[in-house]
Enzyme design. Sequence first.
Site, PDB file in Angstrom:
ATOM      1  N   GLY A  52      25.908 -15.356  25.238  1.00 53.97           N
ATOM      2  CA  GLY A  52      24.641 -15.924  24.792  1.00 53.97           C
ATOM      3  C   GLY A  52      23.924 -15.131  23.711  1.00 53.97           C
ATOM      4  N   LYS A 112      38.384 -20.876  35.102  1.00 53.63           N
ATOM      5  CA  LYS A 112      37.940 -19.766  34.258  1.00 53.63           C
ATOM      6  C   LYS A 112      37.348 -18.699  35.174  1.00 53.63           C
ATOM      7  CE  LYS A 112      34.264 -18.285  31.211  1.00 53.63           C
ATOM      8  NZ  LYS A 112      33.217 -18.599  30.237  1.00 53.63           N
ATOM      9  N   ALA A 142      32.573 -16.124  24.378  1.00 54.57           N
ATOM     10  CA  ALA A 142      31.238 -15.524  24.373  1.00 54.57           C
ATOM     11  C   ALA A 142      30.912 -14.735  23.116  1.00 54.57           C
ATOM     12  CB  ALA A 142      31.020 -14.618  25.575  1.00 54.57           C
ATOM     13  N   GLY A 143      29.692 -14.901  22.651  1.00 53.41           N
ATOM     14  CA  GLY A 143      29.167 -14.087  21.570  1.00 53.41           C
ATOM     15  C   GLY A 143      29.068 -14.769  20.219  1.00 53.41           C
ATOM     16  N   ASN A 179      29.299 -21.948  24.340  1.00 53.41           N
ATOM     17  CA  ASN A 179      28.310 -22.829  24.960  1.00 53.41           C
ATOM     18  C   ASN A 179      26.964 -22.702  24.260  1.00 53.41           C
ATOM     19  OD1 ASN A 179      27.570 -23.655  28.454  1.00 53.41           O
ATOM     20  ND2 ASN A 179      26.483 -24.282  26.645  1.00 53.41           N
ATOM     21  N   THR A 180      26.358 -21.505  24.350  1.00 56.32           N
ATOM     22  CA  THR A 180      25.002 -21.322  23.834  1.00 56.32           C
ATOM     23  C   THR A 180      24.895 -21.607  22.338  1.00 56.32           C
ATOM     24  OG1 THR A 180      24.704 -19.620  25.510  1.00 56.32           O
ATOM     25  CG2 THR A 180      23.059 -19.716  23.770  1.00 56.32           C
TER      26      THR A 180
END
Lengths: 66, 266
Positions: free
Chosen positions: B169, B108, B195-196, B217-218
Site C-alpha cells: 500500500g 496466496k 505490493a508496493g 490492489n491499492t
Amino acid sequence: MHITLNGSPRDCATATTVAQLLQDAGYGARRVAVEVNREIVPRSLHTSHELADGDQVEIVHAIGGG
Amino acid sequence: MNTKTFDTADPLVIAGKSYGSRLLTGTGKYKDFDETRRATQAAGADIVTLAIRRVNIGQDASQPNLLDALPPEEFTLLPNTAGCYNAVDAVRTCKLARELLDGHKLVKLEVLGDQRTLFPDVVETLKAAETLVADGFDVMVYTSDDPILAKRLEEIGCVAVMPLAAPIGSGLGIQNRYNLLEIIENAKVPIIVDAGVGTASDAAIAMELGCDGVLMNTAIAGAKDPVLMAHAMKLAIEAGRAAFKAGRIPRKRFASASSPIDGTIG
C-alpha cells in the site's frame, strides 16, 4: 445450550445442526465456510453435524482484499 | 471468460494453468462491488485476490456478495491470508478458503510480521508454506525481496514466488531492482511482484526487469479514477513485458547519432 459464534456467545437448541444454525443466522442460502472447534465442517455434512454445548463456531465468507 | 485477446504465444503459466493476463488484481478498498467489477475488467485480470473473514452475524445476510460481482466461473479466485501473523492462522485460513470455494487449491500465502511495516514474517511464512504444500495446496507466496529466501520457497514447492517491490500500500515503486533481478534470474517458477507499485511506470519497470507478472490492489483502488488506472496498469504490464522480450539497448554515457553521418551537406 451455549455456543460461541464468530467470537460472540449465542444460545441455541440442543442438537442444533450446522445447517439449522446457518438458517437461523440468515446464511442458509449463502456461500460460506464453517469451522467447529477449529475443524472444517464440509458443506456435505452441514445437515448431519450436530453442535454441542460450548462449541466454538466460525462462519466465514469472501470479501474484497489484496 | 472475459472478451479480451488471449495471448496464446506468451501466457503466464502457474501450476500448469495458462493465463492471458500478467496483471493480477486485488479486490479490496473499492467503493462498491460495481466499481470492483469495472476496475477488474479494465485491468483485464484473470486472477483476482480476495480475503476470508467472519460474516457479520445480525446484519442483513442478503446483501450482495463479492462472489456475485466476481463469479468463480469467470475469474480465477486467489484467496489470501491477509491479516495472519502466524503460520497456524494462515493455514487455517487457507483451509476455510478451500472449503468455501469447493476444493479450490490455489492460495496466496502471506504471513505478516508487524502492523507498521506489514513486512512478511519469513520464518512463519516458510513454516506455513511447508504445511500447505504438504496438504496439496498450490501456494503463491508473498515474501521479502531476499533472493535466498525466494529460492527456499521455490524449493519447498511454492508454485509462484511473490516478492514485494516496497511495503504493501506504500506506492513507493520498485525499491531494489537488483534483488528482484537476482530472484528472477535464479527462479524456475513465476516471479510476481506483489505490493508496493504506485503507478503505471512502476509496473512497467517490474515487467522490464523480467518479472512474470505484477499483483496490485491499492495502486488501482486508491487512484482518483480506479477504472482508468486499471486500464493504465494493463497497458503498462503489456508494454513492460514486450520491452523485456524485445531486449533493451545498453545504457551508454555518450551520444550515438540516429542518422547516418555519410552524405551530410556542406
